[in-house]
Design an enzyme around this catalytic site. Sequence first.
Site, PDB file in Angstrom:
ATOM      1  N   LYS A   9       0.875  -1.228   0.011  1.00 18.10           N
ATOM      2  CA  LYS A   9      -0.039   0.062   0.063  1.00 18.10           C
ATOM      3  C   LYS A   9       0.946   1.380  -0.182  1.00 18.10           C
ATOM      4  O   LYS A   9       2.082   1.186   0.232  1.00 18.10           O
ATOM      5  CB  LYS A   9      -1.045   0.069   1.141  1.00 18.10           C
ATOM      6  CG  LYS A   9      -2.053  -1.229   1.247  1.00 18.10           C
ATOM      7  CD  LYS A   9      -2.941  -1.158   2.393  1.00 18.10           C
ATOM      8  CE  LYS A   9      -4.031  -2.184   2.202  1.00 18.10           C
ATOM      9  NZ  LYS A   9      -5.081  -1.908   3.309  1.00 18.10           N
ATOM     10  N   TYR A  49     -12.366  -2.150  -3.987  1.00 18.29           N
ATOM     11  CA  TYR A  49     -12.628  -2.369  -2.788  1.00 18.29           C
ATOM     12  C   TYR A  49     -14.369  -2.046  -2.821  1.00 18.29           C
ATOM     13  O   TYR A  49     -14.759  -2.032  -1.525  1.00 18.29           O
ATOM     14  CB  TYR A  49     -12.065  -1.224  -1.723  1.00 18.29           C
ATOM     15  CG  TYR A  49     -10.840  -1.506  -1.331  1.00 18.29           C
ATOM     16  CD1 TYR A  49     -10.535  -2.853  -0.532  1.00 18.29           C
ATOM     17  CD2 TYR A  49      -9.637  -0.864  -1.544  1.00 18.29           C
ATOM     18  CE1 TYR A  49      -9.273  -3.122   0.116  1.00 18.29           C
ATOM     19  CE2 TYR A  49      -8.409  -1.034  -0.974  1.00 18.29           C
ATOM     20  CZ  TYR A  49      -8.355  -2.054  -0.284  1.00 18.29           C
ATOM     21  OH  TYR A  49      -7.103  -2.841   0.234  1.00 18.29           O
ATOM     22  N   PHE A  57     -15.415   3.197   6.785  1.00 16.83           N
ATOM     23  CA  PHE A  57     -14.215   3.608   6.244  1.00 16.83           C
ATOM     24  C   PHE A  57     -13.969   3.850   4.948  1.00 16.83           C
ATOM     25  O   PHE A  57     -12.897   3.963   4.445  1.00 16.83           O
ATOM     26  CB  PHE A  57     -13.188   2.813   7.006  1.00 16.83           C
ATOM     27  CG  PHE A  57     -13.313   1.266   6.857  1.00 16.83           C
ATOM     28  CD1 PHE A  57     -13.031   0.713   5.759  1.00 16.83           C
ATOM     29  CD2 PHE A  57     -13.934   0.435   7.668  1.00 16.83           C
ATOM     30  CE1 PHE A  57     -13.138  -0.313   5.340  1.00 16.83           C
ATOM     31  CE2 PHE A  57     -14.129  -0.932   7.362  1.00 16.83           C
ATOM     32  CZ  PHE A  57     -13.698  -1.467   6.402  1.00 16.83           C
ATOM     33  N   ARG A  85      -1.955 -14.330   4.479  1.00 16.76           N
ATOM     34  CA  ARG A  85      -2.424 -13.660   5.251  1.00 16.76           C
ATOM     35  C   ARG A  85      -1.974 -13.741   6.649  1.00 16.76           C
ATOM     36  O   ARG A  85      -1.852 -12.922   7.497  1.00 16.76           O
ATOM     37  CB  ARG A  85      -3.915 -14.324   5.570  1.00 16.76           C
ATOM     38  CG  ARG A  85      -4.949 -14.084   4.361  1.00 16.76           C
ATOM     39  CD  ARG A  85      -5.249 -12.661   4.043  1.00 16.76           C
ATOM     40  NE  ARG A  85      -5.890 -11.938   5.210  1.00 16.76           N
ATOM     41  CZ  ARG A  85      -6.733 -10.736   5.200  1.00 16.76           C
ATOM     42  NH1 ARG A  85      -6.819 -10.283   4.249  1.00 16.76           N
ATOM     43  NH2 ARG A  85      -6.974 -10.268   6.324  1.00 16.76           N
ATOM     44  N   THR A  91      -5.471  -7.089  10.604  1.00 17.09           N
ATOM     45  CA  THR A  91      -5.705  -5.908   9.745  1.00 17.09           C
ATOM     46  C   THR A  91      -5.366  -4.737  11.034  1.00 17.09           C
ATOM     47  O   THR A  91      -4.721  -3.736  10.180  1.00 17.09           O
ATOM     48  CB  THR A  91      -7.130  -5.737   9.726  1.00 17.09           C
ATOM     49  OG1 THR A  91      -7.701  -7.052   9.133  1.00 17.09           O
ATOM     50  CG2 THR A  91      -7.700  -4.525   9.015  1.00 17.09           C
ATOM     51  N   ARG A 102       2.600  -6.524   8.999  1.00 13.41           N
ATOM     52  CA  ARG A 102       1.840  -5.501   9.685  1.00 13.41           C
ATOM     53  C   ARG A 102       2.251  -4.694  10.903  1.00 13.41           C
ATOM     54  O   ARG A 102       2.370  -3.675  11.306  1.00 13.41           O
ATOM     55  CB  ARG A 102       0.449  -5.269   9.537  1.00 13.41           C
ATOM     56  CG  ARG A 102      -0.163  -5.412   8.074  1.00 13.41           C
ATOM     57  CD  ARG A 102      -1.812  -5.994   8.158  1.00 13.41           C
ATOM     58  NE  ARG A 102      -2.128  -5.695   7.095  1.00 13.41           N
ATOM     59  CZ  ARG A 102      -3.595  -5.979   6.561  1.00 13.41           C
ATOM     60  NH1 ARG A 102      -4.065  -7.130   7.502  1.00 13.41           N
ATOM     61  NH2 ARG A 102      -4.209  -5.491   5.655  1.00 13.41           N
ATOM     62  N   ASN A 112      -1.944   0.102   6.644  1.00 11.82           N
ATOM     63  CA  ASN A 112      -1.479  -0.851   7.313  1.00 11.82           C
ATOM     64  C   ASN A 112      -0.741  -1.763   6.187  1.00 11.82           C
ATOM     65  O   ASN A 112      -0.671  -2.861   6.290  1.00 11.82           O
ATOM     66  CB  ASN A 112      -2.598  -1.678   7.755  1.00 11.82           C
ATOM     67  CG  ASN A 112      -3.859  -2.078   6.756  1.00 11.82           C
ATOM     68  OD1 ASN A 112      -3.600  -1.820   5.698  1.00 11.82           O
ATOM     69  ND2 ASN A 112      -4.821  -2.727   7.293  1.00 11.82           N
ATOM     70  N   HIS A 115      -2.255  -5.342   1.346  1.00 15.40           N
ATOM     71  CA  HIS A 115      -3.433  -5.958   1.206  1.00 15.40           C
ATOM     72  C   HIS A 115      -3.238  -7.221   0.795  1.00 15.40           C
ATOM     73  O   HIS A 115      -2.367  -7.818   0.064  1.00 15.40           O
ATOM     74  CB  HIS A 115      -3.994  -5.264  -0.086  1.00 15.40           C
ATOM     75  CG  HIS A 115      -5.335  -6.204  -0.380  1.00 15.40           C
ATOM     76  ND1 HIS A 115      -6.672  -6.088   0.065  1.00 15.40           N
ATOM     77  CD2 HIS A 115      -5.487  -7.020  -1.525  1.00 15.40           C
ATOM     78  CE1 HIS A 115      -7.595  -6.905  -0.564  1.00 15.40           C
ATOM     79  NE2 HIS A 115      -6.808  -7.290  -1.426  1.00 15.40           N
ATOM     80  N   GLU A 126      -9.466 -10.613  -7.810  1.00 13.97           N
ATOM     81  CA  GLU A 126      -8.676  -9.297  -7.833  1.00 13.97           C
ATOM     82  C   GLU A 126      -7.294  -9.582  -8.685  1.00 13.97           C
ATOM     83  O   GLU A 126      -6.863  -8.858  -9.130  1.00 13.97           O
ATOM     84  CB  GLU A 126      -7.941  -9.616  -6.199  1.00 13.97           C
ATOM     85  CG  GLU A 126      -9.086  -9.054  -5.247  1.00 13.97           C
ATOM     86  CD  GLU A 126      -8.807  -9.177  -3.895  1.00 13.97           C
ATOM     87  OE1 GLU A 126      -9.600  -8.580  -3.038  1.00 13.97           O
ATOM     88  OE2 GLU A 126      -7.488  -9.472  -3.480  1.00 13.97           O
TER      89      GLU A 126
HETATM   90  P1  ADP Z   1      -7.896  -6.910   5.346  1.00 14.84           P
HETATM   91  O1  ADP Z   1      -7.164  -5.803   4.682  1.00 14.84           O
HETATM   92  O2  ADP Z   1      -6.936  -7.455   6.501  1.00 14.84           O
HETATM   93  O3  ADP Z   1      -8.493  -8.046   4.567  1.00 14.84           O
HETATM   94  P2  ADP Z   1     -10.433  -5.837   5.535  1.00 14.84           P
HETATM   95  O4  ADP Z   1     -10.646  -6.462   4.203  1.00 14.84           O
HETATM   96  O5  ADP Z   1     -11.448  -5.909   6.824  1.00 14.84           O
HETATM   97  O6  ADP Z   1      -9.019  -6.061   5.919  1.00 14.84           O
HETATM   98  O7  ADP Z   1     -10.548  -4.174   5.157  1.00 14.84           O
HETATM   99  C1  ADP Z   1      -9.717  -3.658   4.109  1.00 14.84           C
HETATM  100  C2  ADP Z   1      -9.026  -2.372   4.569  1.00 14.84           C
HETATM  101  O8  ADP Z   1      -9.851  -1.561   5.080  1.00 14.84           O
HETATM  102  C3  ADP Z   1      -7.949  -2.902   5.599  1.00 14.84           C
HETATM  103  O9  ADP Z   1      -6.762  -3.319   5.283  1.00 14.84           O
HETATM  104  C4  ADP Z   1      -8.175  -1.225   6.139  1.00 14.84           C
HETATM  105  O10 ADP Z   1      -7.065  -0.767   5.471  1.00 14.84           O
HETATM  106  C5  ADP Z   1      -9.387  -0.731   6.090  1.00 14.84           C
HETATM  107  N1  ADP Z   1      -9.953  -0.918   7.412  1.00 14.84           N
HETATM  108  C6  ADP Z   1     -10.825  -2.248   7.651  1.00 14.84           C
HETATM  109  N2  ADP Z   1     -11.254  -1.975   8.754  1.00 14.84           N
HETATM  110  C7  ADP Z   1     -11.242  -0.677   9.240  1.00 14.84           C
HETATM  111  C8  ADP Z   1     -11.517   0.217  10.290  1.00 14.84           C
HETATM  112  N3  ADP Z   1     -12.292  -0.352  11.317  1.00 14.84           N
HETATM  113  N4  ADP Z   1     -11.302   1.462  10.412  1.00 14.84           N
HETATM  114  C9  ADP Z   1     -10.443   2.024   9.305  1.00 14.84           C
HETATM  115  N5  ADP Z   1      -9.993   1.389   8.197  1.00 14.84           N
HETATM  116  C10 ADP Z   1     -10.567  -0.165   8.193  1.00 14.84           C
HETATM  117 MG    MG Z   2      -9.917  -7.824   2.934  1.00 15.87          MG
END
Ligand code: ADP
Ligand code: MG
Length: 139
Positions: A9, A49, A57, A85, A91, A102, A112, A115, A126
Amino acid sequence: MEHTLSIIKPDAFAKKHVGEILSRFESNGLTIVAAKVKHLTKDEAEEFYAVHKDRAFFNDLVSFMISGPVMVQVLAGEDAIKKNREVMGDTDPQKAASGTIRADFAENIDANAVHGSDGPETAKTEIDYFFNPDEIISI
Ligand code: ADP
Ligand code: MG
């Protein structure tokens, strides 16, 4: 042999952690079979997304993902989706196990570092979103 989509990212790219993050994938048995550097447009980030479009968010996530270049790669290996993962960590970097990407490179849940696809169907969607089949090497 399984494939998964990974994105380094904008936060990690800007901090020049690309090399170290790619090294984590390789040292954990994943092979980079496609890669490109890209600055996502707003439309691209929103489409990528789309699954999160109703989340609070979403707008912040899209703004962050277009704030600078990213590196997108396809990783291959046995159990690649789950393995990636694990290597990524939770996350929320505060909850991520030590030694994960992370935990080591991310600042907060918004920025973070990486992805990673979360299952076989999202991995396929994807990967197809970013790469033509002829851009992915066979191993
Ligand atoms: P991951 O990236 O671990 O698969 P998610 O698919 O749940 O997580 O969410 C996608 C992205 O959205 C996260 O990597 C993070 O950047 C953002 N995100 C997720 N949950 C939150 C939150 N509660 N507040 C802010 N950003 C969030
Ligand atoms: Mg995800």
